[in-house]
Enzyme design. Structure first.
Site, mmCIF file in Angstrom:
data_model
loop_
_atom_site.group_PDB
_atom_site.id
_atom_site.type_symbol
_atom_site.label_atom_id
_atom_site.label_comp_id
_atom_site.label_asym_id
_atom_site.label_seq_id
_atom_site.Cartn_x
_atom_site.Cartn_y
_atom_site.Cartn_z
ATOM 1 N N PHE A 45 0.798 -1.228 0.000
ATOM 2 C CA PHE A 45 0.000 0.000 0.000
ATOM 3 C C PHE A 45 0.832 1.280 0.000
ATOM 4 C CE2 PHE A 45 -3.850 -2.362 1.608
ATOM 5 C CZ PHE A 45 -4.627 -2.083 0.497
ATOM 6 N N ASP A 46 2.142 1.199 -0.191
ATOM 7 C CA ASP A 46 2.952 2.418 -0.300
ATOM 8 C C ASP A 46 4.152 2.157 -1.212
ATOM 9 O OD1 ASP A 46 3.437 5.112 0.152
ATOM 10 O OD2 ASP A 46 4.508 4.772 2.029
ATOM 11 N N VAL A 47 3.894 1.510 -2.350
ATOM 12 C CA VAL A 47 4.951 1.203 -3.314
ATOM 13 C C VAL A 47 5.328 2.491 -4.042
ATOM 14 C CG1 VAL A 47 5.552 -0.130 -5.378
ATOM 15 C CG2 VAL A 47 4.099 -1.160 -3.607
#
Length: 185
Positions: A74-76
């Site tokens: 969720f934070d690539v």
């Protein structure tokens, strides 16, 4: 993080108290070249096509491994892709991004926007109650990362629009980075 074991995912060692307050520090594998975003900014044009493909492949392998373990990042983004010599890229910052918070423009400030929102899938910003598949959201973000690797630029960095307009355009799928001319079709 402690359950991951893959050559393209940063190794986790421990969580230790940091000072007298109830503050914790996560100890992870040292990545000597730091994050890919900083490397790209400090070394423009240094990566050739094969370097960029190799970095992208390592990141893709790490992300595929995480998804196979039912871990959604969720934070690539390039800030969370870390570099070192023997294995050019590992995914880091697992579990640091709170995936249970639904954010609205009223909740955000410009610092939040610049840190993560250019990489977030539009459906994660949708306040209609629909939820994006975590894997699909990571894949959208990875697509933005590929653009970032190839152009060596921060997505949407030169846009002069309000945060609300940016989020509306992103949610309505009217905003996407242009495909660079240097990319083969």
């Amino acid at each position: 993080m402690s359950k991951t074991e893959h050559p393209n995912v940063v190794k986790f060692y421990a969580v230790v108290p940091d000072g007298p307050q109830p503050k914790l520090t996560v100890l992870c594998e040292y990545m000597q070249h730091g994050c890919l975003r900083k490397y790209l900014a400090e070394n423009p044009g240094k990566l050739d096509k094969s370097d960029k493909v190799r970095i992208a492949m390592h990141a893709a392998r790490g992300l595929a491994y995480l998804h196979a373990q039912n871990i959604i990042h969720f934070d690539v983004k390039c800030n969370n892709l870390l570099l070192y010599d023997n294995n050019p890229c590992k995914i880091g910052d697992l579990g640091m991004f709170n995936t249970n918070i639904r954010r609205t423009p009223e909740d955000l400030d410009l610092a939040d926007w610049k840190q993560s929102f250019p990489w977030i899938a539009p459906e994660r910003l949708d306040d209609s109650g629909s939820r994006a598949s975590g894997r699909a959201a990571d894949i959208f973000s990875f697509g933005i990362v590929l653009w970032e690797i190839w152009t060596e630029q921060v997505p949407y960095a030169n846009m002069d629009i309000s945060l609300e307009k940016f989020l509306d355009d992103l949610k309505n799928k009217e905003l996407r980075p242009a495909i660079p001319e240097c990319c083969d079709s």
